[in-house]
Design an enzyme around this catalytic site. Structure first.
Site, PDB file in Angstrom:
ATOM      1  CG  PHE A 146      -1.841   1.265   1.130  1.00 62.98           C
ATOM      2  CD1 PHE A 146      -3.002   1.260   0.370  1.00 62.98           C
ATOM      3  CD2 PHE A 146      -1.485   2.453   1.759  1.00 62.98           C
ATOM      4  CE1 PHE A 146      -3.791   2.393   0.252  1.00 62.98           C
ATOM      5  CE2 PHE A 146      -2.272   3.603   1.645  1.00 62.98           C
ATOM      6  CZ  PHE A 146      -3.425   3.560   0.889  1.00 62.98           C
ATOM      7  CG  ASP A 233       5.687   4.111   1.749  1.00 55.96           C
ATOM      8  OD1 ASP A 233       5.642   4.872   2.744  1.00 55.96           O
ATOM      9  OD2 ASP A 233       4.712   3.939   0.989  1.00 55.96           O
ATOM     10  CE  LYS A 274      -1.091   7.049   6.741  1.00 53.25           C
ATOM     11  NZ  LYS A 274      -0.717   6.001   5.801  1.00 53.25           N
TER      12      LYS A 274
HETATM   13  C1  LIG Z   1      -0.919   6.075   4.311  1.00 55.90           C
HETATM   14  C2  LIG Z   1       0.193   5.567   3.475  1.00 55.90           C
HETATM   15  C3  LIG Z   1       0.524   6.172   2.247  1.00 55.90           C
HETATM   16  C4  LIG Z   1      -0.297   7.272   1.629  1.00 55.90           C
HETATM   17  O1  LIG Z   1      -0.384   8.415   2.404  1.00 55.90           O
HETATM   18  P1  LIG Z   1      -1.556   9.494   2.125  1.00 55.90           P
HETATM   19  O2  LIG Z   1      -1.193  10.637   2.991  1.00 55.90           O
HETATM   20  O3  LIG Z   1      -2.835   8.830   2.505  1.00 55.90           O
HETATM   21  O4  LIG Z   1      -1.511   9.802   0.669  1.00 55.90           O
HETATM   22  C5  LIG Z   1       1.640   5.713   1.575  1.00 55.90           C
HETATM   23  N1  LIG Z   1       2.363   4.688   2.050  1.00 55.90           N
HETATM   24  C6  LIG Z   1       2.071   4.066   3.212  1.00 55.90           C
HETATM   25  C7  LIG Z   1       2.935   2.955   3.684  1.00 55.90           C
HETATM   26  C8  LIG Z   1       0.964   4.469   3.952  1.00 55.90           C
HETATM   27  O5  LIG Z   1       0.646   3.835   5.086  1.00 55.90           O
END
Ligand SMILES: *Cc1c(COP(=O)(O)O)cnc(C)c1O
Length: 426
Positions: A146, A233, A274
């Site tokens: 994700f 990520d 986040k």
């Molecule tokens: C939440 C998330 C995203 C996307 O972030 P948004 O601010 O919702 O666009 C990307 N990668 C990971 C691992 C995430 O948990």
């Protein structure tokens, strides 16, 4: 509806249902206030927040230091665009690059934008530094990933719900199984056109999958040997969530990204989002060293709001809180207690089969089919009992409270969770 009337939960839900796109399926709880580990609904009922806005609120709701920094900056200067310099951005850039140990940062707003930015930097690096022929670059990604919701990102998702009927899809991605070093080796050596490997150190949305202890280090070594960028990520796993500042820090519990402990893996590109704002404001960032980041020249990438003064002030305050309140250490300590207590319960339970996770990013697997309603029903009952959590995929429930929780609160939460689960045993 008059603004003077007090909105009930039913009213608020009806409004969203009538006027908002139906792109989410929330639990029927309407929140109007938050403080630390708690949130309150419009009827005044108090809950423990065990989702933390998908780990954006690691520092707890409405942290006074973060809110204070935001108010002060919002009253002074909010947005200049990058057409001009502002007096906060450079200070923030120095702060965050030192904090995470990289030469440079590229500031964005959302996680998906930061992932897109990392992919663009990786491709440009591949053509201009590695010498891959134009339009031939391939980036390796993992099944179950994700990384956000843009057209390119969902192109390499294997969640049909996120993908179906949003094509045509962006080309240039190779999907391999997660936590499978042989698959990575095969893919990475299969072609001269591999530019990068994009990976979550722990797969959050997929259901909190923690890879083998040596997976990331081996993956990084493979990338290095093949001149491929290792792109981490850490939008969800970063900023103390997993019991260290970054999940790639391995088992280190210091307040810094220090590279001292064994198991530490240095990403070539680090993606954050986040919790770098403590949930107060959308802030994301891509970090890399000069040899990579310098492929981006004026006019080639940007964002109107990226690096704005409020974002800069909020992110510095939010990262200060992580250090000052030792959130990584706390997450590690409480995470151990959480998994130990849940594991003890699971021995005698027929409703939960597994607890897994790291730090305060954990999940339990419910003993039912993936398409069953059991996990949802358990979350409904947890809400009734004063604790908010949400199923991830089918029968998995993620537990990720704010990292400012104390042990007494955690033990209270463990009782709520176990007592709720007991009611579902057959
Ligand atoms: C939440 C998330 C995203 C996307 O972030 P948004 O601010 O919702 O666009 C990307 N990668 C990971 C691992 C995430 O948990």
């Amino acid at each position: 509806m008059s603004v003077l009337e007090k909105l009930t939960s039913a009213d608020a839900i009806a409004l969203e249902d009538r006027y908002g796109a139906h792109n989410y399926h929330p639990l029927p709880v309407v929140l109007s206030r938050g403080e630390g580990v708690y949130v309150w609904d419009v009827e005044g009922k108090q809950y423990y927040d065990f989702l933390s806005a998908y780990s954006a609120v690691n520092q707890g709701h409405c942290h006074p230091k973060i809110v204070g920094a935001m108010i002060a900056q919002a009253q002074t200067l909010t947005l200049t665009s990058r057409a001009f310099y502002n007096d906060k951005l450079g200070v923030y850039e120095e702060y965050i690059t030192r904090y995470f140990g990289f030469d440079k940062v590229l500031p964005m707003n959302t996680g998906a934008e930061a992932v897109e930015t990392a992919l663009k930097i990786c491709r440009k690096w591949a053509y201009e530094k590695k010498g891959i022929a134009e339009n031939e670059a391939q980036i390796i990604v993992c099944e179950g990933n994700f990384h956000g919701r843009t057209t390119t990102i969902i192109s390499f998702s294997n969640d049909e719900n996120a993908r179906k009927n949003f094509g045509p899809y962006t080309a240039g991605f190779i999907k391999i199984p997660y936590d499978d070093i042989e698959a990575l080796e095969k893919a990475i050596t299969s072609s001269k056109n591999i530019a990068g490997f994009l990976v979550e150190p722990i797969q959050g949305e997929a259901g909190v999958y923690v890879p083998a202890e040596d997976y990331l280090a081996k993956a990084k070594a493979l990338c290095e040997a093949n001149d491929v960028l290792f792109i981490a990520d850490e939008v969800q796993t970063g900023v103390a969530r997993t019991g260290s500042l970054l999940a790639v820090c391995g088992n280190c519990t210091c307040d810094n990204r220090c590279e001292k402990q064994s198991g530490y893996v240095t990403p070539d590109i680090l993606i954050l989002g986040k919790a770098i704002s403590g949930g107060a404001y959308p802030v994301s960032a891509v970090l890399a060293n000069d040899a990579i980041m310098n492929v981006i020249k004026p006019g080639q990438h940007g964002s109107t709001f990226g690096g704005n003064p409020v974002a800069a002030a909020v992110a510095m305050a939010a990262l200060d809180v992580v250090t000052e309140e030792h959130l990584a250490q706390n997450a590690r300590k409480l995470g151990r207690i959480f998994r130990a207590e849940l594991a003890k319960y699971i021995e005698t339970s027929n409703i939960v089969t597994l607890v897994r996770g790291k730090g305060l990013l954990n999940a339990i697997v419910i003993n039912d089919t993936e398409d069953s309603e059991t996990a949802w029903n358990i979350c409904m009952k947890l809400a009734e009992n004063g604790l908010l959590a949400k199923p991830t995929h089918g029968n998995i429930i993620r537990f990720a409270p704010p990292l400012v929780m104390n042990e007494e609160q955690l033990r209270d939460c463990i009782s709520i969770i176990i007592n709720t689960l007991k009611a579902f045993e057959s």
